[in-house]
Design a protein around this motif. Structure first.
Motif, PDB file in Angstrom:
ATOM      1  N   GLY A 122     -24.970  44.105  17.872  1.00  0.00           N
ATOM      2  CA  GLY A 122     -26.168  43.902  16.948  1.00  0.00           C
ATOM      3  C   GLY A 122     -26.179  42.748  15.733  1.00  0.00           C
ATOM      4  N   THR A 123     -24.898  42.925  15.289  1.00  0.00           N
ATOM      5  CA  THR A 123     -24.707  42.022  14.119  1.00  0.00           C
ATOM      6  C   THR A 123     -23.316  41.449  13.831  1.00  0.00           C
ATOM      7  OG1 THR A 123     -26.510  43.151  12.855  1.00  0.00           O
ATOM      8  CG2 THR A 123     -24.586  42.207  11.585  1.00  0.00           C
ATOM      9  N   SER A 140     -16.399  50.094  17.161  1.00  0.00           N
ATOM     10  CA  SER A 140     -16.616  49.278  18.371  1.00  0.00           C
ATOM     11  C   SER A 140     -15.525  49.640  19.497  1.00  0.00           C
ATOM     12  CB  SER A 140     -16.873  47.909  18.106  1.00  0.00           C
ATOM     13  OG  SER A 140     -17.840  47.550  17.232  1.00  0.00           O
ATOM     14  N   SER A 150     -21.658  52.824  15.160  1.00  0.00           N
ATOM     15  CA  SER A 150     -21.432  51.410  15.068  1.00  0.00           C
ATOM     16  C   SER A 150     -22.698  50.846  14.461  1.00  0.00           C
ATOM     17  CB  SER A 150     -21.150  50.823  16.444  1.00  0.00           C
ATOM     18  OG  SER A 150     -19.800  50.997  16.940  1.00  0.00           O
ATOM     19  N   ASN A 151     -23.894  51.254  15.097  1.00  0.00           N
ATOM     20  CA  ASN A 151     -24.996  50.491  14.468  1.00  0.00           C
ATOM     21  C   ASN A 151     -25.356  50.965  13.248  1.00  0.00           C
ATOM     22  OD1 ASN A 151     -25.502  48.866  16.975  1.00  0.00           O
ATOM     23  ND2 ASN A 151     -26.535  50.736  17.799  1.00  0.00           N
ATOM     24  N   TYR A 191     -21.534  54.576  19.658  1.00  0.00           N
ATOM     25  CA  TYR A 191     -22.341  53.579  19.667  1.00  0.00           C
ATOM     26  C   TYR A 191     -23.313  53.616  18.603  1.00  0.00           C
ATOM     27  CZ  TYR A 191     -25.861  50.511  21.530  1.00  0.00           C
ATOM     28  OH  TYR A 191     -26.859  49.531  21.656  1.00  0.00           O
ATOM     29  N   SER A 236     -15.865  48.403  11.451  1.00  0.00           N
ATOM     30  CA  SER A 236     -16.425  47.996  12.543  1.00  0.00           C
ATOM     31  C   SER A 236     -15.406  47.934  13.959  1.00  0.00           C
ATOM     32  CB  SER A 236     -17.102  46.698  12.101  1.00  0.00           C
ATOM     33  OG  SER A 236     -18.392  46.684  11.787  1.00  0.00           O
TER      34      SER A 236
END
Ligand SMILES: CC1=C(/C=C/C(C)=C/C=C/C(C)=C/C=O)C(C)(C)CCC1
Ligand SMILES: CC1=C(/C=C/C(C)=C/C=C/C(C)=C/C=O)C(C)(C)CCC1
Ligand SMILES: CC1=C(/C=C/C(C)=C/C=C/C(C)=C/C=O)C(C)(C)CCC1
Ligand SMILES: CC1=C(/C=C/C(C)=C/C=C/C(C)=C/C=O)C(C)(C)CCC1
Ligand SMILES: CC1=C(/C=C/C(C)=C/C=C/C(C)=C/C=O)C(C)(C)CCC1
Ligand code: NA
Ligand code: NA
Ligand code: NA
Ligand code: NA
Ligand code: NA
Ligand code: NA
Ligand code: NA
Ligand code: NA
Ligand code: NA
Ligand code: NA
Lengths: 229, 229, 229, 229, 229
Positions: free
Chosen positions: E3-4, E17, E63-64, E60, E13
């Motif tokens: 996403g980023t 991930s 992470s977002n 998941y 992060s």
């Protein structure tokens, strides 16, 4: 791909999208292959298919991030390495174990080497660790894996095996020698020389991943198909 | 599709959405077909199903991009060609190999030709390469694939086979001749004449993809179904 | 469901969401059914399951579009018809083929009629074609399919078959007669009378789709279950 | 989970997220269970797994809606009831049919009662119908289902069966008596007394769904596992 | 991920991930493993695979959420514990039951202890309950589970079994002793000492989850693979 328009010249986008689709497609192929290959091939085949799935997810993320900002960080690449590398190495152990008995210690040592190879460099990159020491340790762990593949118990087990198995092992080992050599070279240019994650670097990394991962998986599938009867 | 309202006259949206749904549905059908066809048909069937899955993902992306901006770039089409073309060609090799022994060199040569056919033109379009040379090389690689299909070892193997296999091969080869001829023609209008990716061009590309991909996959499924017993 | 809050009175939202969930659930059921039914039932069962999957995806899109703007276009409905209709008709051909030999020409003619039935009206709606002629042709193609189902080779094959097969065929054919009659009627009110895609029209279309698609699929599953032994 | 941060005290978010994950996980378990249970158990097991999948999708939607606005409407709950209730009731019919012959009329009557039980109340809530009559009809349909479960042909078939089947039936019927009684009670507090969909009501509904749906599915899986040999 | 963009130094992060990809990949591996292991191993293997799937979905989401705000709440962690803990404990019961008869009461008692271990602390954290009592009860329930694993009927059944089963049990039990001890320690630092969910705490939790969950699942897969013949 998947989300925004890109110009025909946007070679990076095309490369990332091709990698995403090709990895998902070959992951599906490897998993479907479990239905027509004999039971003893399932562990290395499933491992190489699952590695493609994980890598496809990474490229899907990379495509979206690139489309959003025309930029990628090396961190994403490490994420895939941490997950994919241990699976590739484990896949080789189980491949060789079909040919003959390989001591389980080989499994643990190559698995640890694969994780430490990525971790050493990662801690260096994240400045938790001396970067130069990190890269040297990484290379040492990679050479250790190659040593096991060329002169260890796996090579012994393979040497007494059928032609398709020997051929398959030969090619996968070559990929882990030549194909993998691209990563430290690109990493040197990217991080040490300091070009950063520029377009040609990303495209070359992507082609390397595409060829290396798909080739390993399709070789396992092909050998398993030949050895079916 | 999937995200915004479109008017009944928005033929492009409808075409892209129909392609998305139809490709996912027939991909599922081909994969479910693996459970009722005999083992020797699984490689070409899985390959054609996986090509539909990849192409369905591309059309899903294309639908969303079109809805967001009423525009599509040729790059997306190349993405699918890079992934789908090698799988279609490989599917033909494994189809013919069921009928009789085909030298593995045919596999590597047609696979390379399929990749180079798309790559030559892509590098031309991206101005990394001379565009005219690119298109000429592309056509040459396509003709080479057709030569293998009509006069090569695959045709020989098929000729000694059962009626359903010969019929199936006949039709798939016809698709790769007539059905595929649409791509260079549309590409000529789109890029060389320079109309760009206007609505009628996109709709025609989409219908070509729909018919070509679904037909190949359903032919393989049908032949595999007939040859079950 | 799926994205935003809706009031208890928002009957359209509820209908679209129920259709989405019910279609995904019964699609999964039909596909799981492939594991307990005998091999010869797999083609019609897979086709009806895959039609439910495609339709469920359409309703998922429709739910989100409705929540975003309290509006739906007829185009989305055509998208599903183009994909679902050919599968329903093909499912009937393969159903009847289990009972006895049905000439393959019936397959091609009913498939073409199903596609042309939707295409004729679509081209009229999109003003590419005379709308009145479009609707008349649509009705003619539908009547042709019904003619094949009642008096053609499929009916002959079925008449010599077991009771569960005859009963299943009877009910599916009734659905394709009475259940499908709702579509031209609603379409007449919606487009010709010109009420547009108002709430009661959408709810009735949705209930028709729910009942028609799920019934066909569950009948095939039930007959396949009875014929297992 | 899934989308936004929530405080440790946000008990509603936690409950909705736990329900989402637990339902997806047990749906996967029930479906995987199809591979190790004998063929005759597949229909009730698949039905209860598919009901969990549908309910998991509902809770996934509910989690996102709650995170977006700290509010939920009763409509979402009806969506799941419409889809899940008929599947639960059908699952009981097929469960009992394994033990002995149950007339197919029982299937149609309990299925209709399950749909009408939810529909009667829904039409009342949406003010299409008299709300009081709706709730009374709902209760009558529920009591009818219980009557079939305690005194009907399903109970007869079960009574002549093995101990694991009798035990499983006993527990599922108890869930459909005591576990389901929570819904009209909560609905009375929520809609008739008029507290609305406040936090404690949502948490109690969620716990009821979690326990009821997962218990039914795991009981079917357990009985099928015991009856394997 | 997904996403980023994140910097190479963003260790949180990367950890989240890696956990997401690794858990999805090993969940797929465990589920594919159901196709090559013998039937009696399927329950513990499916349970451990499904636990990885649920945990992967949690990571998941995590992470977002992290990418959106560089913050995570402890609530998300509880969500996974509520779902994963009962599955891990149930997996041990079914593992031991393959070795020999284990009374079903052990199943219910350890399952209840696993749920109450998380619930007691959760209610304390949410201030519905006395926090100190909560933590003490949590520890008591954990010790009870360990008691069952070391001195209960499961240990007895295992002791009379084959070497791979005894070894597998030994290692999983060790993980549930040493590997799980990390959770109360980190929770003490995070909540009682009050550092909050700072980066090192999250990374340590993530590594603990990665190692614990993947190890349990891969041990079950390995033992099932050895016991195949
Ligand atoms: C030796 C070495 C490295 C090796 C990396 C390798 C060998 C990566 C292989 C990656 C694959 C196969 C990825 C597939 O997705 C690093 C970490 C760059 C650091 C510098 C030294
Ligand atoms: C000869 C030729 C071409 C051929 C393209 C073909 C043959 C594409 C087939 C695509 C398919 C089957 C796609 C399915 O999704 C190009 C590249 C347009 C460039 C001009 C010359
Ligand atoms: C005769 C006729 C029509 C028939 C439509 C039918 C028969 C649709 C069936 C749809 C199904 C079964 C959908 C399931 O998702 C149209 C096109 C409205 C146009 C007017 C004349
Ligand atoms: C009797 C009765 C009702 C019964 C509801 C039931 C029995 C719901 C069961 C739901 C389940 C099992 C859901 C799982 O997701 C209503 C409609 C509240 C209306 C008032 C009267
Ligand atoms: C004893 C104890 C605890 C134990 C937690 C455990 C044992 C968690 C295990 C989690 C796993 C295995 C997660 C995998 O995703 C709590 C609740 C922190 C509260 C303090 C006391
Ligand atoms: Na892209
Ligand atoms: Na990579
Ligand atoms: Na679209
Ligand atoms: Na294309
Ligand atoms: Na909706
Ligand atoms: Na429709
Ligand atoms: Na949530
Ligand atoms: Na509910
Ligand atoms: Na991340
Ligand atoms: Na956790």
């Amino acid at each position: 791909m998947f989300g925004t328009l890109f110009q025909s010249s946007a070679v990076v986008s095309t490369a990332l999208s091709v990698a995403t689709l090709a990895m998902f497609a070959t992951a599906a192929l490897a998993m479907l292959g479990l239905t027509w290959t004999s039971e003893r091939w399932r562990v290395p085949l499933a491992l190489s298919g699952v590695a493609l799935l994980a890598s496809g997810l990474e490229y899907y993320a990379a495509s979206n991030i690139w489309l959003a900002g025309q930029q990628l960080s090396a961190a994403l690449r490490y994420v895939a390495w941490f997950v994919v590398q241990p699976m590739q190495v484990a896949s080789m152990f189980f491949f060789a174990s079909i040919a003959g008995k390989v001591p389980v210690g080989v499994f643990w040592r190559t698995l640890a080497a694969a994780i430490l190879m990525v971790l050493a460099r990662y801690l260096g990159d994240a400045r938790i660790f001396n970067p130069t020491l990190g890269v040297l340790l990484s290379i040492a762990f990679w050479l250790y894996i190659l040593g096991e593949l060329y002169f260890g118990a796996m090579a012994d087990a393979i040497s007494k095996s059928t032609r398709p198995i020997r051929l398959g092992y030969f090619w996968i080992r070559l990929i882990m020698t030549i194909g993998w050599a691209i990563y430290p070279i690109l990493h040197f240019v990217d991080v040490v020389i300091g070009t950063g994650h520029v377009a040609p670097i990303i495209v070359l990394y992507t082609i390397a991943d595409l060829v290396n991962l798909i080739a390993v998986s399709m070789i396992v599938l092909a050998v398993a198909g030949e050895e079916r009867f």
